[in-house]
Scaffold this active site. Sequence first.
Site, PDB file in Angstrom:
ATOM      1  N   GLN A 100       0.956  -1.025  -0.094  1.00  0.00           N
ATOM      2  CA  GLN A 100      -0.054   0.227  -0.058  1.00  0.00           C
ATOM      3  C   GLN A 100       0.946   1.302  -0.004  1.00  0.00           C
ATOM      4  O   GLN A 100       1.728   1.506   0.823  1.00  0.00           O
ATOM      5  CB  GLN A 100      -0.759  -0.036   1.340  1.00  0.00           C
ATOM      6  CG  GLN A 100      -2.027   0.980   1.297  1.00  0.00           C
ATOM      7  CD  GLN A 100      -2.768   1.466   2.329  1.00  0.00           C
ATOM      8  OE1 GLN A 100      -2.329   1.529   3.345  1.00  0.00           O
ATOM      9  NE2 GLN A 100      -4.043   1.004   2.317  1.00  0.00           N
ATOM     10  N   HIS A 179      -3.267   4.532  -1.376  1.00  0.00           N
ATOM     11  CA  HIS A 179      -4.121   4.940  -0.463  1.00  0.00           C
ATOM     12  C   HIS A 179      -4.901   5.985  -0.751  1.00  0.00           C
ATOM     13  O   HIS A 179      -4.142   7.301  -0.613  1.00  0.00           O
ATOM     14  CB  HIS A 179      -3.354   4.844   0.821  1.00  0.00           C
ATOM     15  CG  HIS A 179      -4.143   4.678   1.919  1.00  0.00           C
ATOM     16  ND1 HIS A 179      -5.620   4.917   2.030  1.00  0.00           N
ATOM     17  CD2 HIS A 179      -3.900   4.141   3.458  1.00  0.00           C
ATOM     18  CE1 HIS A 179      -5.989   4.636   3.235  1.00  0.00           C
ATOM     19  NE2 HIS A 179      -5.199   4.208   4.230  1.00  0.00           N
ATOM     20  N   HIS A 182      -9.540   7.163   3.990  1.00  0.00           N
ATOM     21  CA  HIS A 182      -9.439   7.517   5.393  1.00  0.00           C
ATOM     22  C   HIS A 182      -8.589   8.970   5.684  1.00  0.00           C
ATOM     23  O   HIS A 182      -7.856   9.258   6.686  1.00  0.00           O
ATOM     24  CB  HIS A 182      -8.468   6.463   6.086  1.00  0.00           C
ATOM     25  CG  HIS A 182      -8.831   5.147   5.904  1.00  0.00           C
ATOM     26  ND1 HIS A 182      -8.255   4.013   6.347  1.00  0.00           N
ATOM     27  CD2 HIS A 182     -10.084   4.798   5.526  1.00  0.00           C
ATOM     28  CE1 HIS A 182      -8.673   2.955   6.288  1.00  0.00           C
ATOM     29  NE2 HIS A 182     -10.139   3.300   5.655  1.00  0.00           N
ATOM     30  N   TYR A 184      -6.595  10.850   4.165  1.00  0.00           N
ATOM     31  CA  TYR A 184      -5.010  10.963   3.800  1.00  0.00           C
ATOM     32  C   TYR A 184      -5.015  11.910   2.397  1.00  0.00           C
ATOM     33  O   TYR A 184      -6.193  12.564   2.213  1.00  0.00           O
ATOM     34  CB  TYR A 184      -4.479   9.547   3.593  1.00  0.00           C
ATOM     35  CG  TYR A 184      -4.263   9.161   4.935  1.00  0.00           C
ATOM     36  CD1 TYR A 184      -3.815   9.452   6.330  1.00  0.00           C
ATOM     37  CD2 TYR A 184      -4.771   7.756   5.195  1.00  0.00           C
ATOM     38  CE1 TYR A 184      -3.898   8.776   7.210  1.00  0.00           C
ATOM     39  CE2 TYR A 184      -4.944   6.878   6.364  1.00  0.00           C
ATOM     40  CZ  TYR A 184      -4.269   7.531   7.491  1.00  0.00           C
ATOM     41  OH  TYR A 184      -4.319   6.948   8.535  1.00  0.00           O
ATOM     42  N   ARG A 231      -7.587   2.325  -3.023  1.00  0.00           N
ATOM     43  CA  ARG A 231      -8.486   2.273  -1.875  1.00  0.00           C
ATOM     44  C   ARG A 231      -9.273   3.426  -1.536  1.00  0.00           C
ATOM     45  O   ARG A 231      -8.469   4.472  -1.705  1.00  0.00           O
ATOM     46  CB  ARG A 231      -7.792   1.966  -0.702  1.00  0.00           C
ATOM     47  CG  ARG A 231      -8.495   1.317   0.688  1.00  0.00           C
ATOM     48  CD  ARG A 231      -7.757   1.061   1.838  1.00  0.00           C
ATOM     49  NE  ARG A 231      -8.445  -0.021   2.503  1.00  0.00           N
ATOM     50  CZ  ARG A 231      -8.080  -0.384   3.797  1.00  0.00           C
ATOM     51  NH1 ARG A 231      -7.513   0.304   4.656  1.00  0.00           N
ATOM     52  NH2 ARG A 231      -8.913  -1.147   4.525  1.00  0.00           N
ATOM     53  N   GLY A 320      -9.035  -7.410   8.501  1.00  0.00           N
ATOM     54  CA  GLY A 320      -8.319  -6.505   9.128  1.00  0.00           C
ATOM     55  C   GLY A 320      -7.782  -7.447  10.346  1.00  0.00           C
ATOM     56  O   GLY A 320      -7.034  -8.576  10.406  1.00  0.00           O
TER      57      GLY A 320
END
Length: 366
Positions: A100, A179, A182, A184, A231, A320
């Site tokens: 990732q 990524h 979330h 970011y 993602r 996870g």
Amino acid sequence: MSTTLFSPINLGNTSLTNRVVMAPMTRSRTSQPGDVPNDLMATYYGQRATAGLIITEGAPISCVGRGYSMTPGIYTQAHIDGWKKTTQAIHQQGGKVFIQLWHVGRRSHESITGETIVSASAIKEADQVFGPLPDGGFGMIETGMPREMSQEDIQQTIDDFVQAAKNAMEAGFDGVEIHGAHGYLLDQFMRKASNQRQDNYGGDKDNRMRFMLEVTQAVADEIGGDKTAIRLSPFVTEGYAEADDEIIDLTLAALKKMVPINLAYVHFSENISNYTEATEAFRQQARAIYPNPIMVAGKLTKETAQELIEKGYADLAAFGQPFITNPDFVYRIENNIGLTPIGYDAHSTFYGGDEKGYTDYPAAIA
């Protein structure tokens, strides 16, 4: 014969023995100095190689992209050489692994990056990350104030993602997952609260998705779409005070634009932090728009994951925390063997430390 979690699937030229994916989880076990992947990490991932696919913990693509201390980078030769131990351990067990690629943007602090943190706009949100404490050691610290990225910063970051993908190929990975979730950096560009730019990377939905699409296209052009994934988390509000009322529509529009890239998969992260449940309508719309593989993660069980696959809403299911305490998670759920639960001790060893709570969980059958 119906498709199940345990049916094989091909992601381009990468053949997976099953559709159970180990989701990316930060564990902060690198060697210092340099945040270098090590033998302990190789053991950890190798133990879990019966997953159809492993997605590694987020690997920062640059110093300024780093948001958590002791996370394994992918921007130096030492990082590449360190990661080779992990890819070899997984491949020796017959597993497959994507790394990732991670840039946290404003979800960091200059004591972690060594420089001023960056974002779509110079806007800070109350937030904490895992970093160095003033009196020594590591713990949760408040994030810093970011500066707005210039056009040059944006191009440099695209180049950093591409170089990180090239480094990943040298390290032996089967592919990369970008990524974009979330809260970011790429997510910061996509949401109105964090992106108040006046140029062609801000404003309407097309502009706000531009950076994410440019990164994804550039990486796919370099290593191949079938080795590239992304993602996204449109139903998760992490790193923001409030949800974005346009992020669902933006995500569906972006999905349509990603179809020609022929990605390995698109990964929807759900049911963490502050979230709303993904709707049946969204799943139907996403499937109608996007013909390539879709992965879903977020507190799934064997039963809920199987339902997503049977309905055609997902092709892969990522798990996870169960993988933390159950290195043989696939074997256990396929044979209906009870799982080792996540207890308090497990939580205390999520980030940092040694083999305790990392590589010392036993398999159901030794």
